[in-house]
Scaffold this motif. Structure first.
Motif, short mmCIF file in Angstrom:
data_model
loop_
_atom_site.label_atom_id
_atom_site.label_comp_id
_atom_site.label_asym_id
_atom_site.label_seq_id
_atom_site.Cartn_x
_atom_site.Cartn_y
_atom_site.Cartn_z
N ALA A 1 -18.41 56.19 5.63
CA ALA A 1 -18.56 54.85 5.08
C ALA A 1 -20.01 54.37 5.15
O ALA A 1 -20.53 53.79 4.18
CB ALA A 1 -17.66 53.88 5.82
N THR A 2 -20.66 54.63 6.28
CA THR A 2 -22.03 54.16 6.45
C THR A 2 -22.99 54.88 5.52
O THR A 2 -23.76 54.26 4.76
CB THR A 2 -22.48 54.36 7.91
OG1 THR A 2 -21.61 53.63 8.77
CG2 THR A 2 -23.91 53.87 8.10
N MET A 3 -22.97 56.21 5.55
CA MET A 3 -23.91 56.97 4.74
C MET A 3 -23.54 56.91 3.25
O MET A 3 -24.43 56.98 2.39
CB MET A 3 -23.96 58.42 5.20
CG MET A 3 -24.38 58.60 6.65
SD MET A 3 -25.76 57.53 7.21
CE MET A 3 -27.06 57.94 6.06
N ALA B 1 -26.21 56.05 0.51
CA ALA B 1 -26.63 57.14 -0.37
C ALA B 1 -26.24 56.96 -1.83
O ALA B 1 -27.03 57.30 -2.73
CB ALA B 1 -26.07 58.46 0.15
N LEU B 2 -25.05 56.46 -2.10
CA LEU B 2 -24.55 56.44 -3.48
C LEU B 2 -25.48 55.71 -4.45
O LEU B 2 -25.65 56.17 -5.60
CB LEU B 2 -23.14 55.84 -3.52
CG LEU B 2 -22.04 56.75 -2.97
CD1 LEU B 2 -20.70 56.02 -2.93
CD2 LEU B 2 -21.92 58.02 -3.80
N PRO B 3 -26.10 54.57 -4.07
CA PRO B 3 -27.02 53.93 -5.02
C PRO B 3 -28.20 54.80 -5.43
O PRO B 3 -28.75 54.62 -6.53
CB PRO B 3 -27.49 52.68 -4.26
CG PRO B 3 -26.39 52.39 -3.29
CD PRO B 3 -25.89 53.74 -2.88
N MET C 1 -20.59 66.99 -6.82
CA MET C 1 -21.32 67.52 -5.67
C MET C 1 -21.85 66.40 -4.78
O MET C 1 -21.92 66.55 -3.56
CB MET C 1 -22.47 68.40 -6.14
CG MET C 1 -22.05 69.78 -6.61
SD MET C 1 -21.19 70.74 -5.33
CE MET C 1 -22.52 71.00 -4.15
N VAL C 2 -22.22 65.28 -5.37
CA VAL C 2 -22.67 64.13 -4.58
C VAL C 2 -21.54 63.66 -3.66
O VAL C 2 -21.72 63.50 -2.45
CB VAL C 2 -23.14 62.98 -5.50
CG1 VAL C 2 -23.41 61.72 -4.67
CG2 VAL C 2 -24.39 63.39 -6.26
N LEU C 3 -20.38 63.45 -4.24
CA LEU C 3 -19.24 62.98 -3.45
C LEU C 3 -18.77 64.05 -2.47
O LEU C 3 -18.41 63.75 -1.33
CB LEU C 3 -18.09 62.58 -4.39
CG LEU C 3 -18.36 61.37 -5.29
CD1 LEU C 3 -17.32 61.27 -6.39
CD2 LEU C 3 -18.38 60.10 -4.46
N ARG D 1 -17.44 54.05 -4.72
CA ARG D 1 -18.18 54.43 -5.93
C ARG D 1 -18.53 53.18 -6.74
O ARG D 1 -17.64 52.38 -7.07
CB ARG D 1 -17.35 55.39 -6.76
CG ARG D 1 -17.07 56.70 -6.06
CD ARG D 1 -16.15 57.60 -6.88
NE ARG D 1 -16.80 58.10 -8.09
CZ ARG D 1 -16.23 58.97 -8.94
NH1 ARG D 1 -15.01 59.41 -8.68
NH2 ARG D 1 -16.88 59.37 -10.01
N PRO D 2 -19.80 52.99 -7.08
CA PRO D 2 -20.21 51.76 -7.78
C PRO D 2 -19.52 51.56 -9.12
O PRO D 2 -19.13 50.45 -9.47
CB PRO D 2 -21.72 51.96 -7.97
CG PRO D 2 -22.13 52.94 -6.92
CD PRO D 2 -20.94 53.84 -6.73
N LYS D 3 -19.33 52.66 -9.88
CA LYS D 3 -18.73 52.55 -11.21
C LYS D 3 -17.33 53.13 -11.26
O LYS D 3 -16.75 53.30 -12.35
CB LYS D 3 -19.62 53.24 -12.24
CG LYS D 3 -20.99 52.59 -12.40
CD LYS D 3 -21.80 53.28 -13.46
CE LYS D 3 -23.17 52.62 -13.63
NZ LYS D 3 -23.99 53.31 -14.66
#
Length: 453
Positions: free
Chosen positions: A143-145, A149-151, A162-164, A411-413
Motif C-alpha cells: 500500500a505504501t510503495m 510509485a504508481l504516479p 509488469m508495473v503492477l 490504480r489511478p485510472k
C-alpha cells in the motif's frame, strides 16, 4: 479449482487412512470441513468463521464446558509480550508513510537504478525491500510503495502488467524480510526464537530479491525503453541523504535484535520512537498525524487480534478432541519418504493460498502441521522460513491474493484485475523457485543462525 482438488484429495486420504486402521476422528473432520466450506463460501469473515467453528466443535465433541476454557485460552495470546510487537511495527509504518519518508526513499533509489534494463521496475523492488525492513507487513509495504510509485508510471511506456506485478511481488516481501510480523506469530505458536527466525530469513530474502531483479532485467532486455539522461555523480551522492532515515531505522530495529540488545518487541518500540523523531525533523509530526496513524494501527491490530483469538480457541478444541495428534500420526506413518510429505505440505499451502488470506492460513494450519514437520526431523527455524515464504506466495496468488487487490484499488485510472494477475505470474514462479532452493539446500536458511550462536 486447485483448492477444491486439494480438499478432495485430503478427504480421500482421510478415508484411506481410516480404512487402514488409523484412529482418526472422521466425524469431527467432516463436520469441520463442511462448516468451514459453508461459512467461507458465504463470505463470512475468517475471524468469525474460526470462532464459530471453535464453539460448534467444542459443544459437539468436547465434554468440557465451553466457558471453563475460553477465558483461559484467550488470555494466553492476548497477554503475550512478543505479540505487542505487531501493533508497534504497524504504527511505525503508518508514521513513515504520513511523514513522507517513503516517497523520499523511492526518489533516492530511482536516481541510482533508473538506467538499468527495466528502469523504474528495479526501483519498485528495491524500495519495497528496504521498506519491508522497517514495516514488517506485506499489505503495508504494498500500500505504501504503491501509493508512491504508481504516479511515476503515468504516461510512460512501461507495461502496466509488469508495473503492477513488480509492486505486488515487492510488497509480498514485507513479511519475509525481517522484521516480518508472520515470524512473530509463528514464533508465538511454535515457541521458536523470533530472533533466530529473523536471522534465518536474511539469505532467503536476498535470494528472492535477486530472482525478482533477474526477471526485470530479462524483461528490460526483451522490451527496451529509452534510458533517461545520465545524472552527475554529485546529484546521485546528494540523493543518498534521502536514504538516511530508512537506513537508520533498519539499523535501530534489526541491529538491536541481532546484537542481542533488544527483543523484537523492544526493537519495535525503538522503531516507533525513531519514526516519530524523523517525522519531527520533517515537520510532519502533529497530533492529527499521530491520531490518524494510531487509528489505522488500532483498526488493523483489532482485525489481527480477532483472527488470533478465534484460531487459538479452535486449536485448543481440536487438540482436546485429538484431531491434530491423529492427523500428524497418520501422515508421519505414511509409507513415503519425508521429502514427499514436505512436498505435500507445500502443495497444501499453495492450494490454500488461492482462496485464503495468508495470515489466517498460518494461524489455522501451523498448529496441525508443525508436529508433523518436527516429527519428520526438519528444523523448526527452517520450516518457519518456508511457511513464511508460502504465506507470501498466497498474498500474490490469484484469485484471492490480498496484495494484488490492494494495488488494484490504488490504480489511478483503474483497469481489469487480470492485469495484476498476469503481471505477477513471473514473480510468483520465481518465489516458488526460491522455495525449491530452500528445500533442496536447507543450509540456505540455517547457516547464519548456526554461525551466530
Amino acid at each position: 479449482m486447485i483448492a477444491i482438488a486439494f480438499l478432495l484429495g485430503l478427504l480421500g486420504l482421510v478415508f484411506f487412512a481410516a480404512s487402514g486402521g488409523q484412529a482418526l476422528p472422521i466425524a469431527e473432520i467432516l463436520a469441520l470441513v463442511a462448516v468451514f466450506v459453508v461459512f467461507f463460501g458465504a463470505g463470512v469473515h475468517i475471524a468469525a468463521v474460526l470462532g464459530i467453528l471453535a464453539v460448534l466443535t467444542g459443544l459437539m465433541f468436547s465434554d468440557r464446558p465451553f466457558w471453563a476454557f475460553a477465558g483461559q485460552t484467550f488470555w494466553g495470546p492476548s497477554s503475550n509480550f512478543v505479540l505487542i510487537a505487531v501493533p508497534l511495527f504497524l504504527l511505525m509504518g503508518e508514521i513513515l508513510l504520513r511523514a513522507g519518508l517513503s516517497e523520499r526513499l523511492y526518489k533516492a533509489l530511482n536516481v541510482w537504478l533508473n538506467r538499468l534494463p527495466g528502469g523504474l521496475l528495479h526501483t519498485n523492488i528495491a524500495a519495497c525491500a528496504l521498506f519491508s525492513a522497517i514495516s514488517g507487513s506485506s499489505v503495508a509495504t504494498a500500500a505504501t510503495m504503491g501509493s508512491v510509485a504508481l504516479p511515476y508510471f503515468e504516461g510512460t511506456k512501461y507495461s502496466p502488467r509488469m508495473v503492477l506485478g513488480s509492486l505486488a511481488a515487492g510488497g509480498a516481501m514485507g513479511n519475509l524480510i525481517p522484521p516480518g510480523i508472520t515470524f512473530i506469530v509463528y514464533g508465538l505458536i511454535t515457541e521458536t526464537s523470533v530472533g533466530a527466525l529473523y536471522i534465518a530469513a536474511i539469505i532467503p530474502s536476498v535470494i528472492v530479491t535477486a530472482f525478482f531483479v533477474a526477471i526485470i532485467v530479462i524483461h528490460g532486455l526483451r522490451n527496451p525503453l529509452d534510458k533517461p539522461p545520465p545524472l552527475p555523480l554529485i546529484v546521485k551522492l546528494k540523493a543518498l541523504s534521502d536514504l538516511v532515515p530508512t537506513l537508520v531505522l533498519i539499523v535501530l530495529v534489526l541491529g538491536s535484535i541481532y546484537a542481542g540488545y533488544a527483543t523484537p518487541t523492544e526493537a519495535a518500540a525503538l522503531g516507533v520512537v525513531g519514526a516519530a523523531f524523523f517525522a519531527l525533523i520533517e515537520r510532519r509530526l502533529s497530533f492529527a498525524m499521530m491520531h490518524a496513524s494510531a487509528l489505522t494501527t488500532a483498526r488493523n491490530t483489532a482485525l489481527l487480534g480477532l483472527i488470533i483469538m478465534g484460531a487459538y480457541l479452535l486449536n485448543y478444541v481440536l487438540t482436546i478432541i485429538n484431531v491434530p495428534q491423529a492427523v500428524a500420526d497418520m501422515i508421519a506413518n505414511l509409507p513415503i519418504p519425508p521429502w514427499a510429505i514436505m512436498l505435500a505440505i507445500v502443495g497444501m499451502y499453495f492450494a490454500l493460498g488461492t482462496f485464503m488470506e495468508g495470515f489466517s492460513m498460518i494461524i489455522t494450519t501451523v498448529p496441525v502441521v508443525f508436529p508433523i514437520v518436527v516429527g519428520l526431523g526438519y528444523d523448526p527455524i527452517w520450516f518457519g522460513v518456508i511457511v513464511t515464504m508460502l504465506v507470501e506466495i498466497a498474498q500474490i496468488s490469484p484469485p484471492d491474493g490480498t496484495v494484488m487487490y490492494v494495488l488494484q484499488g490504488m490504480r489511478p485510472k483503474g483497469g481489469p484485475i487480470t492485469d495484476v494477475f498476469a503481471g505477477v505470474m513471473p514473480f510468483l514462479a520465481a518465489y516458488l523457485l526460491a522455495v525449491g532452493v530452500l528445500m533442496i539446500w536447507p543450509a540456505t536458511a540455517l547457516w547464519l543462525p548456526a554461525l551466530m550462536r
